[in-house]
Scaffold this motif. Structure first.
Motif, PDB file in Angstrom:
ATOM      1  N   ASP A 207       0.894  -1.159   0.000  1.00 30.87           N
ATOM      2  CA  ASP A 207       0.000   0.000   0.000  1.00 30.87           C
ATOM      3  C   ASP A 207       0.931   1.207   0.000  1.00 30.87           C
ATOM      4  OD1 ASP A 207      -2.398  -1.381   0.042  1.00 30.87           O
ATOM      5  OD2 ASP A 207      -2.480  -1.453   2.218  1.00 30.87           O
ATOM      6  N   ALA A 208       1.154   1.769  -1.172  1.00 32.66           N
ATOM      7  CA  ALA A 208       2.234   2.738  -1.318  1.00 32.66           C
ATOM      8  C   ALA A 208       1.982   4.026  -0.552  1.00 32.66           C
ATOM      9  CB  ALA A 208       2.452   3.036  -2.803  1.00 32.66           C
ATOM     10  N   PHE A 209       0.740   4.514  -0.585  1.00 33.34           N
ATOM     11  CA  PHE A 209       0.473   5.834  -0.011  1.00 33.34           C
ATOM     12  C   PHE A 209      -0.922   5.840   0.609  1.00 33.34           C
ATOM     13  CE2 PHE A 209      -0.843  10.399  -0.923  1.00 33.34           C
ATOM     14  CZ  PHE A 209      -0.208  10.920   0.186  1.00 33.34           C
ATOM     15  N   LEU A 210      -0.958   5.782   1.929  1.00 39.27           N
ATOM     16  CA  LEU A 210      -2.211   5.743   2.678  1.00 39.27           C
ATOM     17  C   LEU A 210      -2.532   7.140   3.197  1.00 39.27           C
ATOM     18  CD1 LEU A 210      -3.904   3.168   3.212  1.00 39.27           C
ATOM     19  CD2 LEU A 210      -2.945   3.118   5.518  1.00 39.27           C
ATOM     20  N   LEU A 211      -3.818   7.444   3.310  1.00 40.46           N
ATOM     21  CA  LEU A 211      -4.222   8.747   3.845  1.00 40.46           C
ATOM     22  C   LEU A 211      -5.632   8.652   4.421  1.00 40.46           C
ATOM     23  CD1 LEU A 211      -6.349   9.891   1.494  1.00 40.46           C
ATOM     24  CD2 LEU A 211      -4.227  10.401   0.310  1.00 40.46           C
ATOM     25  N   ASN A 283      -3.390   2.997  11.702  1.00 41.53           N
ATOM     26  CA  ASN A 283      -2.363   2.275  12.452  1.00 41.53           C
ATOM     27  C   ASN A 283      -2.394   0.772  12.236  1.00 41.53           C
ATOM     28  OD1 ASN A 283      -1.642   4.766  13.409  1.00 41.53           O
ATOM     29  ND2 ASN A 283      -2.279   4.413  15.519  1.00 41.53           N
ATOM     30  N   ALA A 284      -3.589   0.201  12.147  1.00 43.50           N
ATOM     31  CA  ALA A 284      -3.691  -1.254  11.957  1.00 43.50           C
ATOM     32  C   ALA A 284      -3.094  -1.664  10.615  1.00 43.50           C
ATOM     33  CB  ALA A 284      -5.152  -1.688  12.061  1.00 43.50           C
ATOM     34  N   ASP A 285      -3.342  -0.865   9.582  1.00 47.99           N
ATOM     35  CA  ASP A 285      -2.746  -1.156   8.271  1.00 47.99           C
ATOM     36  C   ASP A 285      -1.231  -1.042   8.329  1.00 47.99           C
ATOM     37  OD1 ASP A 285      -4.950  -1.659   6.377  1.00 47.99           O
ATOM     38  OD2 ASP A 285      -5.573   0.367   6.882  1.00 47.99           O
ATOM     39  N   ILE A 286      -0.749  -0.001   9.019  1.00 46.62           N
ATOM     40  CA  ILE A 286       0.699   0.214   9.121  1.00 46.62           C
ATOM     41  C   ILE A 286       1.364  -0.957   9.830  1.00 46.62           C
ATOM     42  CG2 ILE A 286       2.459   1.730  10.122  1.00 46.62           C
ATOM     43  CD1 ILE A 286       0.278   4.007   9.808  1.00 46.62           C
ATOM     44  N   ALA A 287       0.665  -1.548  10.788  1.00 49.25           N
ATOM     45  CA  ALA A 287       1.216  -2.665  11.554  1.00 49.25           C
ATOM     46  C   ALA A 287       1.395  -3.926  10.714  1.00 49.25           C
ATOM     47  CB  ALA A 287       0.330  -2.964  12.757  1.00 49.25           C
ATOM     48  N   THR A 288       0.761  -3.996   9.529  1.00 52.02           N
ATOM     49  CA  THR A 288       0.926  -5.174   8.657  1.00 52.02           C
ATOM     50  C   THR A 288       2.270  -5.175   7.956  1.00 52.02           C
ATOM     51  OG1 THR A 288      -0.016  -4.094   6.702  1.00 52.02           O
ATOM     52  CG2 THR A 288      -1.554  -5.169   8.224  1.00 52.02           C
ATOM     53  N   ASP A 289       3.011  -4.080   8.052  1.00 50.65           N
ATOM     54  CA  ASP A 289       4.320  -3.944   7.406  1.00 50.65           C
ATOM     55  C   ASP A 289       4.204  -3.823   5.890  1.00 50.65           C
ATOM     56  OD1 ASP A 289       6.879  -3.552   8.426  1.00 50.65           O
ATOM     57  OD2 ASP A 289       7.579  -5.538   7.842  1.00 50.65           O
ATOM     58  N   LYS A 290       3.013  -3.459   5.404  1.00 59.01           N
ATOM     59  CA  LYS A 290       2.789  -3.350   3.969  1.00 59.01           C
ATOM     60  C   LYS A 290       2.489  -1.923   3.526  1.00 59.01           C
ATOM     61  CE  LYS A 290       3.396  -7.530   2.422  1.00 59.01           C
ATOM     62  NZ  LYS A 290       4.437  -7.801   1.387  1.00 59.01           N
ATOM     63  N   VAL A 291       2.679  -0.946   4.397  1.00 58.57           N
ATOM     64  CA  VAL A 291       2.469   0.459   4.049  1.00 58.57           C
ATOM     65  C   VAL A 291       3.821   1.129   3.889  1.00 58.57           C
ATOM     66  CG1 VAL A 291       1.512   2.668   4.807  1.00 58.57           C
ATOM     67  CG2 VAL A 291       0.241   0.553   5.223  1.00 58.57           C
ATOM     68  N   ALA A 292       3.993   1.869   2.788  1.00 56.67           N
ATOM     69  CA  ALA A 292       5.279   2.517   2.513  1.00 56.67           C
ATOM     70  C   ALA A 292       5.292   3.982   2.921  1.00 56.67           C
ATOM     71  CB  ALA A 292       5.617   2.389   1.031  1.00 56.67           C
ATOM     72  N   MET A 293       4.171   4.685   2.708  1.00 58.98           N
ATOM     73  CA  MET A 293       4.058   6.105   3.042  1.00 58.98           C
ATOM     74  C   MET A 293       2.640   6.368   3.527  1.00 58.98           C
ATOM     75  SD  MET A 293       5.929   7.935  -0.254  1.00 58.98           S
ATOM     76  CE  MET A 293       5.048   6.962  -1.494  1.00 58.98           C
ATOM     77  N   PHE A 294       2.489   7.348   4.407  1.00 50.87           N
ATOM     78  CA  PHE A 294       1.145   7.761   4.806  1.00 50.87           C
ATOM     79  C   PHE A 294       1.189   9.182   5.340  1.00 50.87           C
ATOM     80  CE2 PHE A 294       2.849   6.079   8.780  1.00 50.87           C
ATOM     81  CZ  PHE A 294       2.323   6.905   9.770  1.00 50.87           C
ATOM     82  N   LEU A 295       0.037   9.847   5.291  1.00 51.62           N
ATOM     83  CA  LEU A 295      -0.115  11.170   5.883  1.00 51.62           C
ATOM     84  C   LEU A 295      -0.654  11.002   7.295  1.00 51.62           C
ATOM     85  CD1 LEU A 295      -1.689  13.279   2.972  1.00 51.62           C
ATOM     86  CD2 LEU A 295       0.726  12.959   3.567  1.00 51.62           C
ATOM     87  N   GLY A 296       0.029  11.600   8.273  1.00 57.90           N
ATOM     88  CA  GLY A 296      -0.396  11.432   9.656  1.00 57.90           C
ATOM     89  C   GLY A 296       0.105  12.559  10.539  1.00 57.90           C
TER      90      GLY A 296
END
Length: 449
Positions: A207-211, A283-296
């Motif tokens: 998941d390259a870019f989460l927001l 946060n739950a998505d980030i914890a999967t280790d499959k997120v590369a970038m996100f706005l937070g």
């Protein structure tokens, strides 16, 4: 609770992490560290001479009051109140009045001359209350507080057009681009670079870019407004009315929605982002280790450290919000809360200021409160005090805030404007509306009377 017991409990409780929704968006996970005793801040000099009876009432957001659901906050305020009243036996403090932070309700009270002596105000809305608030310049001077110690975005709302100080911001936060250093060695500076890097990562299964693109305030303050304002876009006109859907502003907001459509259609941004309401909901998505970038936001640091563990969290770094063109000024929306004093009674003003200074605003008070709540201090000097306990990303957050931090524009219509932009962003990411249609709908909803 007896004073010694309350203060002892603070020593045990302050080290734990806390969470709170603040300033209209998802609030912070608590920082760590032991707060100094509020009694250390108490003003004792001359207290024996204080004979005039003074009663004052302060009204806080419920989560910042004795009615908070967070025991750390309650014990800290109780101990500070106990220390203050011991040092000022002639003063009675009424701390029973709280509210949900809705400025419209406080505005009604102020306009009817029924406001409490002192109250918390969402900092970006301070300008709407200048006519009702009392100048605090003399109290600033006595307390040794300097305006240039506050970040520029805080100064802009604390000081009125007449040059006088009408409020004191005591917490803040900010939004940034988080990125995985092992996946994104060089953080993107433009949104095109986000897409370019994101397409490669998306092809590798990330998941390259989460927001947070759902229908909540995070969509506005963390997504659309930074993108819009970095182009020089003006959300409201000089009369406080919506301006994002006309002239050059319309083109700039359309750029935002077109970028979000491209990001979603390409798979760089998952379409489920249309349902992510708050920054911490990622946060739950980030914890999967499959997120590369996100706005937070900064409050997610301690949440993610607890969730990921120190080794995995060490992969993450932060950067300023990208812009549409290289060289444009990045914008990071910075929120927070401020105290304002409404009473014209000088004795009540002094009593209220002294208590609020001790509890929330001087070096120890601000350090202790931001430690407990996981916020960032709006005063630069507090970062260098021994009482403030930051984390490994505090320094870059501070640098980003100082250089790029801006407050939301103050307007009676802001809530309506924000709601319409949230709908537009969510609709474009989900694919239910094209950017032009979403913008037209938002403009119609925000500008109609």
């Amino acid at each position: 609770m007896k004073r010694k017991t309350a203060i002892a409990m603070i020593s045990l409780l302050v080290g734990a992490s806390g969470a709170l929704a603040g300033c209209g968006s998802n609030g912070g996970s608590g920082g760590s560290g032991t707060a100094a005793r509020p009694a250390d801040n108490a003003k004792t000099e001359g207290s024996a001479k204080e004979t005039k009876k003074v009663d004052f009432q302060w009204m806080a957001h419920t989560a910042y009051s004795l009615q908070s659901s967070d025991p750390k906050r309650v014990e800290y305020i109780k101990a500070s109140l106990d220390a203050y009243q011991k040092a000022h036996p002639n003063v009675t403090v009424d701390s029973t009045r709280t509210y949900d932070g809705a400025v419209s309700n406080l505005m009604v009270l102020a306009s009817q001359n029924r406001a409490p002596d002192a109250a918390m105000i969402d900092a970006y809305m301070l300008p709407k209350f200048y006519q009702y608030l009392q100048p605090l310049d003399e109290y600033f001077q006595k307390a040794g507080l300097k305006m240039d110690d506050f970040f520029p975005f805080a100064q802009n709302v604390m000081k009125g057009p007449d040059g006088k100080i009408y409020g004191i911001q005591f917490t803040t936060d900010t939004r940034v681009l988080f990125y995985r250093k092992d996946l994104v060695p060089n953080p993107p500076k433009t949104w095109d670079e986000v897409l370019e890097a994101g397409k490669k990562l998306q092809g590798q299964g990330y998941d390259a870019f989460l927001l947070p693109g759902g229908r909540a305030e995070a969509s506005t303050v963390t997504v659309s407004l930074p993108m819009f304002m970095s182009q020089g876009g003006e959300l409201i006109n000089k009369d406080g009315q919506a301006a994002f859907g006309e002239g050059a502003n319309k083109d700039k907001m359309l750029n935002v929605l077109k970028f979000l459509k491209t990001a979603a259609d390409s798979g760089v941004t998952p379409k489920r982002s249309a349902n992510i309401k708050n920054e911490a909901d990622q946060n739950a998505d980030i914890a999967t280790d499959k997120v590369a970038m996100f706005l937070g936001g900064n409050w997610q640091v301690n949440q993610l450290k607890d969730l990921l563990g120190p080794d995995k969290f060490a992969k993450w770094a932060i950067a300023p919000m990208p812009t549409f063109k290289a060289g444009d000024a990045s914008v990071s929306l910075s929120g927070g809360w401020a105290w304002g004093i409404f009473t014209k009674d000088k004795d009540k003003q002094q009593a209220a200021f002294d208590f609020l200074l001790q509890t929330y605003m001087d070096d120890k008070g601000m350090a202790n409160w931001t430690n407990i709540g996981g916020y960032l201090p709006p005063r630069k000097s507090v970062y260098d005090t021994p009482d403030f306990k930051g984390n490994e990303l505090t320094k870059p957050f501070r640098e980003i805030m100082e250089k790029y931090g801006k407050a939301r524009p103050a307007s009676d219509d802001y809530a309506k404007i924000s709601e319409q932009l949230q709908i537009a962003v969510s609709s474009v990411i989900s694919g239910s509306l094209q950017p032009e249609e979403a913008l037209n709908n938002a403009w119609k909803g925000a500008s109609q009377k």
